[in-house]
Design a protein around this motif. Structure first.
Motif, PDB file in Angstrom:
ATOM      1  N   GLN A  20       0.857  -1.186   0.000  1.00 46.09           N
ATOM      2  CA  GLN A  20       0.000   0.000   0.000  1.00 46.09           C
ATOM      3  C   GLN A  20       0.895   1.238   0.000  1.00 46.09           C
ATOM      4  OE1 GLN A  20      -3.320   0.583   0.322  1.00 46.09           O
ATOM      5  NE2 GLN A  20      -4.214  -1.443   0.757  1.00 46.09           N
ATOM      6  N   PHE A  21       0.553   2.213  -0.772  1.00 46.69           N
ATOM      7  CA  PHE A  21       1.283   3.486  -0.757  1.00 46.69           C
ATOM      8  C   PHE A  21       0.381   4.522  -0.179  1.00 46.69           C
ATOM      9  CE2 PHE A  21       2.932   0.957  -4.254  1.00 46.69           C
ATOM     10  CZ  PHE A  21       4.298   1.005  -4.054  1.00 46.69           C
ATOM     11  N   ASN A  22       0.755   5.080   0.929  1.00 49.04           N
ATOM     12  CA  ASN A  22      -0.115   6.051   1.580  1.00 49.04           C
ATOM     13  C   ASN A  22       0.439   7.456   1.502  1.00 49.04           C
ATOM     14  OD1 ASN A  22      -1.908   3.985   2.366  1.00 49.04           O
ATOM     15  ND2 ASN A  22      -0.458   3.429   3.988  1.00 49.04           N
ATOM     16  N   ALA A  23       1.778   7.580   1.533  1.00 49.30           N
ATOM     17  CA  ALA A  23       2.395   8.912   1.572  1.00 49.30           C
ATOM     18  C   ALA A  23       2.787   9.347   0.169  1.00 49.30           C
ATOM     19  CB  ALA A  23       3.647   8.842   2.449  1.00 49.30           C
ATOM     20  N   PRO A  24       3.057  10.664   0.030  1.00 48.63           N
ATOM     21  CA  PRO A  24       3.501  11.144  -1.288  1.00 48.63           C
ATOM     22  C   PRO A  24       4.848  10.561  -1.684  1.00 48.63           C
ATOM     23  CG  PRO A  24       3.647  12.899   0.333  1.00 48.63           C
ATOM     24  CD  PRO A  24       2.891  11.786   1.001  1.00 48.63           C
ATOM     25  N   ILE A  25       5.658  10.248  -0.703  1.00 50.28           N
ATOM     26  CA  ILE A  25       6.948   9.632  -1.012  1.00 50.28           C
ATOM     27  C   ILE A  25       7.060   8.328  -0.231  1.00 50.28           C
ATOM     28  CG2 ILE A  25       8.124  11.149   0.672  1.00 50.28           C
ATOM     29  CD1 ILE A  25      10.546  10.992  -1.303  1.00 50.28           C
ATOM     30  N   THR A  26       7.412   7.293  -0.929  1.00 49.88           N
ATOM     31  CA  THR A  26       7.473   5.969  -0.307  1.00 49.88           C
ATOM     32  C   THR A  26       8.853   5.384  -0.589  1.00 49.88           C
ATOM     33  OG1 THR A  26       5.161   5.726  -0.855  1.00 49.88           O
ATOM     34  CG2 THR A  26       6.317   3.749  -0.143  1.00 49.88           C
ATOM     35  N   VAL A  27       9.419   4.805   0.421  1.00 50.82           N
ATOM     36  CA  VAL A  27      10.725   4.152   0.232  1.00 50.82           C
ATOM     37  C   VAL A  27      10.520   2.663   0.448  1.00 50.82           C
ATOM     38  CG1 VAL A  27      13.128   4.014   0.967  1.00 50.82           C
ATOM     39  CG2 VAL A  27      11.904   6.189   1.067  1.00 50.82           C
ATOM     40  N   LEU A  28      10.883   1.918  -0.545  1.00 54.23           N
ATOM     41  CA  LEU A  28      10.822   0.475  -0.406  1.00 54.23           C
ATOM     42  C   LEU A  28      12.250   0.006  -0.122  1.00 54.23           C
ATOM     43  CD1 LEU A  28       8.468  -0.493  -3.378  1.00 54.23           C
ATOM     44  CD2 LEU A  28       7.918  -0.468  -0.952  1.00 54.23           C
ATOM     45  N   ALA A  29      12.428  -0.464   1.059  1.00 52.62           N
ATOM     46  CA  ALA A  29      13.790  -0.844   1.453  1.00 52.62           C
ATOM     47  C   ALA A  29      13.865  -2.338   1.674  1.00 52.62           C
ATOM     48  CB  ALA A  29      14.185  -0.088   2.714  1.00 52.62           C
ATOM     49  N   GLY A  30      14.919  -2.893   1.223  1.00 47.83           N
ATOM     50  CA  GLY A  30      15.083  -4.317   1.425  1.00 47.83           C
ATOM     51  C   GLY A  30      16.438  -4.745   0.918  1.00 47.83           C
ATOM     52  N   PRO A  31      16.842  -5.885   1.310  1.00 44.18           N
ATOM     53  CA  PRO A  31      18.157  -6.343   0.855  1.00 44.18           C
ATOM     54  C   PRO A  31      18.095  -6.738  -0.624  1.00 44.18           C
ATOM     55  CG  PRO A  31      17.044  -8.043   2.112  1.00 44.18           C
ATOM     56  CD  PRO A  31      16.159  -6.855   2.167  1.00 44.18           C
ATOM     57  N   ASP A1045      18.032   5.620   6.489  1.00 44.81           N
ATOM     58  CA  ASP A1045      18.185   6.464   7.679  1.00 44.81           C
ATOM     59  C   ASP A1045      18.104   7.933   7.298  1.00 44.81           C
ATOM     60  OD1 ASP A1045      18.431   4.179   9.035  1.00 44.81           O
ATOM     61  OD2 ASP A1045      20.658   4.232   9.164  1.00 44.81           O
ATOM     62  N   HIS A1046      18.844   8.264   6.286  1.00 42.81           N
ATOM     63  CA  HIS A1046      18.831   9.658   5.845  1.00 42.81           C
ATOM     64  C   HIS A1046      17.448  10.110   5.431  1.00 42.81           C
ATOM     65  CE1 HIS A1046      22.928  11.077   6.035  1.00 42.81           C
ATOM     66  NE2 HIS A1046      23.375   9.887   5.589  1.00 42.81           N
ATOM     67  N   ILE A1047      16.794   9.250   4.778  1.00 41.78           N
ATOM     68  CA  ILE A1047      15.428   9.622   4.342  1.00 41.78           C
ATOM     69  C   ILE A1047      14.554   9.877   5.547  1.00 41.78           C
ATOM     70  CG2 ILE A1047      13.322   8.736   3.220  1.00 41.78           C
ATOM     71  CD1 ILE A1047      15.275   7.214   1.310  1.00 41.78           C
ATOM     72  N   GLN A1048      14.683   8.958   6.483  1.00 41.78           N
ATOM     73  CA  GLN A1048      13.867   9.109   7.682  1.00 41.78           C
ATOM     74  C   GLN A1048      14.106  10.454   8.340  1.00 41.78           C
ATOM     75  OE1 GLN A1048      14.738   5.424   9.699  1.00 41.78           O
ATOM     76  NE2 GLN A1048      12.537   4.898   9.729  1.00 41.78           N
ATOM     77  N   SER A1049      15.386  10.855   8.383  1.00 43.60           N
ATOM     78  CA  SER A1049      15.676  12.104   9.062  1.00 43.60           C
ATOM     79  C   SER A1049      15.346  13.322   8.185  1.00 43.60           C
ATOM     80  CB  SER A1049      17.165  12.134   9.468  1.00 43.60           C
ATOM     81  OG  SER A1049      17.959  12.077   8.293  1.00 43.60           O
ATOM     82  N   ARG A1050      15.536  13.177   6.903  1.00 44.84           N
ATOM     83  CA  ARG A1050      15.383  14.361   6.058  1.00 44.84           C
ATOM     84  C   ARG A1050      13.945  14.528   5.519  1.00 44.84           C
ATOM     85  NH1 ARG A1050      19.508  17.369   5.148  1.00 44.84           N
ATOM     86  NH2 ARG A1050      21.468  16.548   5.965  1.00 44.84           N
ATOM     87  N   ILE A1051      13.336  13.404   5.266  1.00 45.00           N
ATOM     88  CA  ILE A1051      11.965  13.526   4.719  1.00 45.00           C
ATOM     89  C   ILE A1051      11.013  12.850   5.693  1.00 45.00           C
ATOM     90  CG2 ILE A1051      10.554  13.202   2.645  1.00 45.00           C
ATOM     91  CD1 ILE A1051      13.222  12.440   1.226  1.00 45.00           C
ATOM     92  N   PRO A1052      10.518  13.619   6.600  1.00 39.21           N
ATOM     93  CA  PRO A1052       9.701  13.000   7.642  1.00 39.21           C
ATOM     94  C   PRO A1052       8.402  12.422   7.075  1.00 39.21           C
ATOM     95  CG  PRO A1052       9.786  15.410   7.879  1.00 39.21           C
ATOM     96  CD  PRO A1052      10.675  15.078   6.744  1.00 39.21           C
ATOM     97  N   GLN A1053       7.887  13.004   6.056  1.00 42.11           N
ATOM     98  CA  GLN A1053       6.586  12.517   5.539  1.00 42.11           C
ATOM     99  C   GLN A1053       6.730  11.217   4.773  1.00 42.11           C
ATOM    100  OE1 GLN A1053       8.342  15.054   4.314  1.00 42.11           O
ATOM    101  NE2 GLN A1053       7.743  15.593   2.210  1.00 42.11           N
ATOM    102  N   ALA A1054       7.975  10.795   4.542  1.00 42.36           N
ATOM    103  CA  ALA A1054       8.194   9.586   3.748  1.00 42.36           C
ATOM    104  C   ALA A1054       7.730   8.346   4.501  1.00 42.36           C
ATOM    105  CB  ALA A1054       9.666   9.465   3.400  1.00 42.36           C
ATOM    106  N   GLU A1055       7.169   7.447   3.743  1.00 39.11           N
ATOM    107  CA  GLU A1055       6.697   6.189   4.328  1.00 39.11           C
ATOM    108  C   GLU A1055       7.728   5.128   3.947  1.00 39.11           C
ATOM    109  OE1 GLU A1055       2.669   3.441   3.799  1.00 39.11           O
ATOM    110  OE2 GLU A1055       3.456   4.635   2.140  1.00 39.11           O
ATOM    111  N   ILE A1056       8.136   4.389   4.895  1.00 37.37           N
ATOM    112  CA  ILE A1056       9.167   3.397   4.608  1.00 37.37           C
ATOM    113  C   ILE A1056       8.570   2.014   4.764  1.00 37.37           C
ATOM    114  CG2 ILE A1056      11.407   2.452   5.362  1.00 37.37           C
ATOM    115  CD1 ILE A1056      11.827   5.529   6.288  1.00 37.37           C
ATOM    116  N   ILE A1057       8.717   1.287   3.683  1.00 39.35           N
ATOM    117  CA  ILE A1057       8.178  -0.083   3.700  1.00 39.35           C
ATOM    118  C   ILE A1057       9.353  -1.017   3.506  1.00 39.35           C
ATOM    119  CG2 ILE A1057       6.690  -1.724   2.498  1.00 39.35           C
ATOM    120  CD1 ILE A1057       5.065   0.782   1.566  1.00 39.35           C
ATOM    121  N   ARG A1058       9.446  -1.944   4.383  1.00 42.73           N
ATOM    122  CA  ARG A1058      10.576  -2.887   4.278  1.00 42.73           C
ATOM    123  C   ARG A1058      10.068  -4.179   3.675  1.00 42.73           C
ATOM    124  NH1 ARG A1058      14.714  -0.595   7.128  1.00 42.73           N
ATOM    125  NH2 ARG A1058      14.054   1.029   8.590  1.00 42.73           N
ATOM    126  N   ILE A1059      10.849  -4.655   2.812  1.00 42.17           N
ATOM    127  CA  ILE A1059      10.429  -5.915   2.207  1.00 42.17           C
ATOM    128  C   ILE A1059      11.551  -6.945   2.288  1.00 42.17           C
ATOM    129  CG2 ILE A1059       8.606  -5.147   0.650  1.00 42.17           C
ATOM    130  CD1 ILE A1059      10.715  -4.633  -1.485  1.00 42.17           C
TER     131      ILE A1059
END
Lengths: 1059, 437
Positions: A20-31, A1045-1059
């Motif tokens: 699901q994408f809820n925020a204007p910016i979404t980060v999909l993080a995963g190995p 990490d940087h995204i989390q600190s710099r773009i607070p509105q970003a939604e981070i989804i780990r996969i």
């Protein structure tokens, strides 16, 4: 557009996963191998279709098989929701190629779901963005980003400019291909190109054509030369013929010279003789023939004359009586009428007998009519219809008079009888009247009034008076009973009124008081007033009974005394009747009514009877009086009528007399007896008619007799004239004389016939004599004309001339013969020429001239041959030209070559124009689009590099990207470090995406683009990304924890989804 | 007036070439070349069989610039034949055969009247009884370029009640498709009082007006794709009351056709070939005795376009058809009913939504927009053409050729170039073809 949810049912390694994408910016993080790139590809595949088997690296088929595909849910800018479900088809059907199960459902704000196609999806949701554009600008992996670097620097510009516009390299490839094709077709100085071959062929053809173009002028040249030669040939021809004809003349001259000499001699002798001898042709023979003829005719004439003399002698012997012959036909006619005339004479005798008988009959008839009458009266009487009519009218007039007179006498008789009876009636009625009158006077003597009207008026008055009297009597009897009844009634009424007055007064006081108490002052007052009024009325009612009693008193006075009436009655009676009895009755009435009432009544009855009788009498009297008057009137009328009838009779008598006078006059006029009645005259008409018939017969007889007389007379007269006898001879004697004469005439006729026979024989003889003498004359004339023709005075001279003429003819013949043998078939001119030659040249000269002319002729012939040869050559040349031109297709070939060249040129033109247009479009792009994109890119680049670089510059015409370093100035992009170059291209992508003029804002997906960035620049990039996320959805895929990490600190509105 | 009959013809253009045609065999070429003369022979035969009283020829008997001897010879031969039948001929010279051009000098013929550079009026007679039938006025071009309105010189003989025929070689009302010589309006002609204007110059048959009649009979043989359809002359019957009855008679030996073949929905080469051959068969049926020349214009959009442009199947088919035609022509009487394909004019486009592309914000969209602008705006177009054709201009022949090219053709090139660009640039990236195998 915003991607809201991904449902991956099977794509690459991922199975049944939902994001699901809820925020204007979404980060999909995963190995690594977590499936980040797979998700990127999944998005691409969901939006643009799952790549076919031809691209297995992009297809991401699930390794274990099973469902391949998933669902992508996105929300468009207008709020509608798009659900894209896409699966590859099952294995069995996959071989068929493009087979996938696709369902695109658009649900708008109102909740209406609509199925859409792939095209709609691309157009509406993705704003017309193509798959490649999306791949290269929006869903970018590091590979794509770095792809830029591997390109040649000179092509970079176009690649960059057209990245996403249909695959950048295309344009370069297209341009290269176009130029190759163009070069194949044409190069300005090329030798091997198709165009060069065509041009070469054209050149060759043009040379040929310039040759063939000269055909026309050559032809015309040849033609004009031919004309000239023809002209010369004809000239030579003329020359040749002239020479040959001259030669012929000369030859001829030589040939005929001996004959010519002979001819000359004959001509000379002929010249010696008179030029013209007018001797008639065959003159001698004609002369002799005429002489023979003359002799023959003379002989015949003599013979005929003798015969004629003999016949004439015989004729003289016959004597004829000329007079008789003249009378002959007349005589014959008369003899023929002879018997007829005899018959007529007999008839005449019969007629005179008949006439005498008729005359006697007529005389008798006349005697019957009137003694004095002769035939003339009878003729005058005639009995014409008008006469008869007149007599008939007179008869009718007399008859009418008798009838009328009779009628009138009868009428008078009747009228006088009526008068007598009327007079008697009058007398009777007068007597009756008198008698009645007298009896009446005797009976009604006491009645005073004399006239009827007088009596009636008195009688009427009396009757009305008697009526009144009777009324008075009756009134007086009823009056007493009435007075008593009235008094009782008025007493009762008074009591009632008084009681009511009391009641009403009480109410008058009480009711207003109650009303007063009830506070109604006005009502009380008005009620009071009303009741007061009622009271007054009641009071008046009670007093009215006293008024009644007053009227009673008046009534009593009205009944007066009856005695007055009686008096008047009796006075009237007395004025009516003078009878003493009735007068006493009247007097008793005067004394008192009470006891004379009965008498009065009876006297009145008596009186009525009397008056009625009187009135009856009066009427009768009147009636008889009128009867008398009527009788008198009738008498008078009848008297008038009688006198009128008498007058009428007198008038009739007058008419009769006049008629009679007329009749007498009429009779005398016709010399008839005076007393004769019209009827008798009518009978006389019958006699007259008979008489007239007789007269007519007489007239007829007389007429016939006259005619016969005339006929006989005429016959006799004629006879006398012919017979020449004296006038007295008549009748039978003449007839016998006529017989004799006729016999003599027959004899003469015989003689005449004989004479006629002799004449008929004589006639042809005479005719022949005449004919012969005419012939004789003609011959004489012919002889004379012959002499005239020969101009000879006599026959001797004529014969001499004949001899001369014979000689001339002989000479002429020989000359003619020579001329024919010399000149036959030669025209006059040529003969003249021939003669000239013979006259002027002797034999030797002729010979010489002949030779010379022969030579000249030979020369001319040769020249002619030369010219003919030349003409032949020219004709050949001309024909050659015609032949050549008829097979000359060089122009058409040239035209074909031109067509080929045109085709090539057209093809070349198309290619060249295409290339030109690509070039021009590119320059438009470079000029118009670049500055905006580059400006934007410059700011992004500056931000990304932390200000190390100011801007990106495109060098016009060189298609090179230059980065301007803060210190080092412009640096070619190919010389930049890997990271910086990537930043430059990222900046360019952001700028291009920003300047895209599409209506839909398409999300950006970055697959670990920042790995080559240092920390500062990465932070800058994140900042920029975060800012851009305000405008469009950004999905970043990364495998680096530090980045997260940087995204989390710099773009607070970003939604981070780990996969 | 007397009734009479005449033939009105013009623009014989004897021995002029057939344009835009290539790849001919010698036999067919000779036939083409002979065609104008065959048509002339037909004209003479028609005159004889129709027993016309005379014939009027309104100019351009031959092309002077070719100075063809054959043309002159055959024309005079035709005149001789008409003379033998006593048919009068009235000729004016037009812009292609002006009086100052090289002409064969021939003797004066009694039955032929050639009008001079000044207006003349002559009387034509009826053949059967030599009664005066018509007054013929005419004027010839002294030089090739006559820009004066010579129609104004035509004046009717007021006292003459005969039928008046005017012979004029002119461009009436300035038809832009032809050179404007002797410019005049049809009102000028009507005002002149002539009964029949026998015109020449425009090769398209047309009756501009009736009563008075203003008539272009067209030429007697079409010689390029611009002269399609039936060609011939008018036999004009004039009745005693001056009533004009015109009948057209075809004289052409070779007929030109212009056929459009839409490629929409055509799947492959075979369908295309079949379609073309069917059309050729139709043409053969339409004029069985004649040779026909046809240009196929390929229009529409479809997948075939790519093959046409890249695979050059049109060119190959053309060559094949030419081969076949040449083979057929070599047979005896093979020329009757022969159909020669002049060319395939490719005006089709690839199967791409051009309208959508035009709106698209892409390089191709921009290019097409530019192309559209260039087609509308003459200066832009001229500029594009100039720079594109510049290399060709270096060659004299090509320069001449290109200078003759008309606007329509240039527009066609531009269009084709655009389609080519679409084909080249949209090949992989464009449209929906990406999800194909």
């Amino acid at each position: 557009m915003k991607i809201e949810r991904l449902q991956i049912h099977g794509f690459g390694r991922i199975k049944e996963q939902e994001i699901q994408f809820n925020a204007p910016i979404t980060v999909l993080a995963g190995p690594n191998e977590a499936g980040k790139s797979t998700i990127l590809q999944f998005v691409r595949a969901m939006l643009y279709g799952i790549p076919s088997r031809a691209y297995p690296s992009e297809r991401y088929e699930p390794p274990g098989g099973g469902r391949h595909g998933g669902v992508l849910t996105a929300r468009a800018a207008d709020g509608s929701k798009w659900t894209i479900t896409r699966y590859t088809a099952s294995e069995q059907r996959a071989g068929a190629g493009r087979s996938e199960q696709l369902s695109i459902v658009k649900t708008d704000m109102q909740g209406t779901a609509v199925h859409m196609t792939q095209n709609d999806l691309e157009r509406e949701l993705l704003g017309g963005l193509s798959r490649d554009m999306f791949k290269q600008l929006f869903a970018v992996t590091l590979t794509e980003l770095q792809e830029i670097r591997t390109l040649q620097s000179e092509e970079m510009g176009s690649y960059l400019f057209h990245a996403g516009f249909g695959g950048g390299g295309e344009i370069m490839r297209a341009e290269r291909k176009l130029i190759q094709d163009m070069d194949k077709l044409y190069k300005p100085r090329g030798r091997v190109q198709e165009s060069a071959k065509v041009l070469h062929a054209m050149e060759q053809l043009q040379r040929e054509i310039s040759e063939s173009r000269s055909y026309l002028s050559k032809f015309m040249d040849a033609e004009s030369k031919l004309q000239e030669i023809k002209h010369r040939i004809s000239e030579t021809d003329q020359n040749r013929t002239a020479l040959s004809s001259q030669l012929v003349v000369l030859h001829k001259a030589l040939q005929i010279r001996p004959q010519w000499l002979e001819w000359k001699e004959a001509s000379a002798e002929r010249g010696g003789l008179p030029d013209r001898i007018s001797f008639p042709g065959e003159g001698i023979q004609r002369w002799e023939r005429l002489r023979d003829e003359q002799d023959r005719i003379l002989l015949r004439l003599q013979e005929l004359e003798r015969a004629s003399d003999e016949w004439n002698k015989q004729l003289d012997l016959i004597q004829i009586d000329e007079q008789l012959i003249r009378q002959g036909p007349h005589l014959e006619r008369l003899a023929n009428r002879h018997e007829y005339v005899e018959m007529r004479m007999k008839e005449l005798q019969e007629f005179s007998g008949e006439k005498a008988a008729v005359g006697q009959q007529l005389q008798q008839l006349l005697q019957q009519i009137h003694s004095g009458w002769t035939r003339s009266e009878l003729r005058a009487f005639s009995g014409a219809v008008s006469e008869r009519e007149a007599v008939r009218r007179y008869a009718a007039g007399f008859a009418g008079y008798d009838r009328r007179m009779e009628g009138l006498a009868f009428e008078r008789e009747q009228k006088s009888r009526q008068l007598e009876s009327a007079e008697y009636e009058l007398r009777r009625t007068e007597a009756a009247f008198k008698e009645r009158k007298d009896t009446g006077i005797r009976r009604f003597g006491m009645i005073i009034p004399q006239t009827k009207s007088e009596l009636l008026s008195v009688w009427n008055e009396l009757q009305s008076e008697a009526e009144r009297w009777r009324e008075t009597r009756l009134d007086r009897l009823s009056l007493k009973g009435l007075e008593e009844r009235d008094a009782v009634v008025s007493g009762r009424m008074k009591d009632l009124y008084r009681k009511l007055l009391w009641g009403s007064a009480a109410v008058t006081v009480i009711l207003p008081a109650i009303l007063w108490l009830l506070q109604s002052t006005w009502g009380a007052l008005s009620a009071f007033l009303i009741f007061i009024f009622v009271d007054v009325m009641l009071w008046r009612g009670s007093s009215a009974s006293s008024v009644n009693s007053r009227s009673r008193r008046q009534k009593e006075r009205f009944i007066h005394d009856p005695a007055d009436e009686e008096d008047r009655l009796s006075s009237l009676m007395s004025s009516l009747i003078s009878d003493p009895l009735t007068a006493s009755a009247a007097a008793s009435g005067q004394r008192g009514y009470s006891f004379s009432e009965q008498d009065m009544e009876s006297s009145l009855r008596e009186l009525r009877k009397l008056v009625e009788a009187w009135l009856l009498w009066q009427d009768e009297l009147e009636r008889s009086k009128s009867e008398v008057a009527g009788a008198r009137q009738r008498v008078e009328t009848l008297q008038h009528e009688v006198s009128a009838v008498t007058r009428k009779m007198d008038g009739e008598q007058g008419i009769f007399e006049q008629l009679d006078t007329e009749w007498q006059f009429w009779l005398t006029e016709r010399r008839l007896e005076a007393g004769t009645s019209p009827e008798t005259v009518m009978d006389m008409f019958g006699f007259a008619e008979q008489g007239m018939e007789l007269i007519r017969r007489l007239d007829g007889l007389e007429h016939k007799q006259q005619i016969l007389d005339q006929e006989i007379e005429a016959f006799e007269k004629e006879c006398r004239m012919i017979l020449a006898v004296d006038q007295e001879m008549r009748g039978i004697r003449i007839l016998s004389q006529l017989e004799n004469r006729k016999a003599a005439w027959a004899e003469q006729q015989q003689l005449l016939r004989e004479k006629e026979a002799i004449h008929s024989k004589l006639e042809p003889v005479k005719e022949e004599i005449f004919k012969l003498s005419r012939e004789m004359n003609q011959i004489a004339k012919a002889v004379q004309s012959l002499l005239d023709e020969g101009q000879a005075a006599d026959s001797e001279a004529f014969l001499r001339l004949g001899a001369v003429s014979e000689r001339v003819q002989e000479l002429n013949r020989s000359i003619r013969h020579l001329e024919v043998s010399m000149f036959s078939g030669w025209s006059a001119e040529r003969v003249q020429a021939l003669l000239d030659i013979l006259n002027h040249q002797d034999a030797a000269a002729l010979d010489k001239a002949c030779r010379e002319t022969e030579e000249e002729s030979e020369k001319a012939k040769k020249q002619w041959n030369d010219l003919q040869l030349q003409q032949g050559r020219l004709l050949q040349e001309r024909d050659q030209l015609v032949r050549l031109c008829s097979h000359d297709t060089a122009l058409q070939q040239l035209e074909e070559q031109k067509a080929s060249l045109k085709e090539i040129a057209a093809e070349y033109a198309v290619l060249s124009i295409c290339a030109e247009m690509i070039t021009r479009t590119r320059s438009i792009y470079e000029k118009e689009k670049q500055p905006q994109v580059l400006k934007l890119a410059s700011t992004y680049f500056q931000e990304l590099t932390g200000g190390s670089y100011n801007r990106i510059i495109m060098k016009m015409g060189e298609k090179k990207l230059l980065a301007e370093h803060r210190d080092e100035g412009l640096i070619d992009s190919s010389l930049l470090s890997r990271g910086t170059a990537e930043q430059l291209y990222l900046a360019m992508r952001f700028a291009l995406a920003g300047s895209m003029k599409s209506k839909a804002v398409v999300p950006m997906l970055f697959d670990d683009l920042f790995v080559n960035f240092d920390e500062d620049r990465m932070c800058a990039a994140l900042n920029l990304t975060g800012r851009l996320a305000a405008d469009r959805q950004i999905i970043m895929l990364t495998c680096h924890r530090y980045l997260v990490d940087h995204i989390q600190s710099r773009i607070p509105q970003a939604e981070i989804i780990r996969i | 007036m007397v009734s009479f009959k005449f033939i009105h013809t013009a623009d014989l253009h004897l021995d002029s070439q057939f344009k835009g045609i290539s790849g001919l065999s010698d036999g067919i070429r000779s036939f083409l070349r002979e065609s104008t003369f065959t048509s002339l022979d037909r004209l003479v035969e028609l005159a004889v069989s129709e027993e016309v009283d005379f014939m009027v020829i309104s100019g351009d008997v031959y092309d002077a610039q070719d100075s063809s001897l054959q043309a002159q010879l055959r024309f005079y031969e035709a005149l001789e034949r008409l003379g033998k039948h006593g048919i009068g001929v009235y000729v004016i010279h037009g812009n292609h055969d002006p009086l100052d051009s090289p002409r064969m000098k021939t003797g004066k013929r009694e039955h032929v009247h050639v009008f001079g550079p000044e207006f003349e009026r002559v009387t034509a007679y009826r053949r059967q009884d030599q009664r005066a039938a018509a007054v013929i006025g005419g004027i010839s071009y002294p030089t090739a370029k006559v820009i004066e309105n010579t129609s104004l010189r035509f004046k009717r003989d007021k006292d003459n009640s005969l039928f008046h025929i005017a012979l004029l070689h002119a461009n009436i009302d300035g038809d832009p498709a032809h050179e404007t010589y002797s410019p005049c309006t049809h009102q000028d002609l009507i005002a002149s009082g002539y009964d029949y204007w026998a015109l020449g110059h425009i090769h398209k048959r047309q009756i501009l007006h009736e009563l008075p009649h203003i008539v272009y009979p067209g030429n007697i043989q079409g010689r390029s794709i611009r002269e399609t359809g039936v060609k011939g002359c008018y036999v004009v019957q004039v009745a005693e009351d001056g009533d004009v009855n015109m009948r057209f008679h075809d004289l052409d030996t070779i007929r030109w056709f212009h056929e459009t073949v839409p490629i929409d929905g055509m799947e492959g080469e075979e369908a295309f070939q079949t379609q073309v051959e069917e059309r050729m068969q139709e043409i053969r049926r339409e004029c069985p005795g004649k040779m026909s020349i046809v240009r196929f214009v390929l229009t529409g959009r479809g997948s075939l376009h790519e093959k046409l442009e890249e695979g050059r199947i049109a060119v190959e088919l053309l060559h094949e058809l030419h081969r076949r035609a040449i083979r057929a022509a070599s047979e005896p009487s093979g020329l009757a009913g022969l159909v020669w394909v002049e060319s395939f004019d490719v005006r089709s486009g690839p199967w791409i939504d051009r309208e959508a592309l035009l709106k698209e914000d892409s390089f191709l969209g921009e290019l097409l927009r530019y192309g559209q602008q260039a087609r509308g705006d003459m200066t832009t177009r001229a500029e594009v053409l100039r720079s594109a054709l510049n290399p060709l201009m270096a060659n004299r022949e090509l320069r001449m050729l290109l200078n003759e090219t008309d606007d329509e053709e240039c527009a066609g090139w531009l269009h084709r170039a655009e389609e080519m660009a679409v084909l080249l640039l949209a090949g992989e990236g464009g449209g929906e073809s990406t999800d194909e195998d």
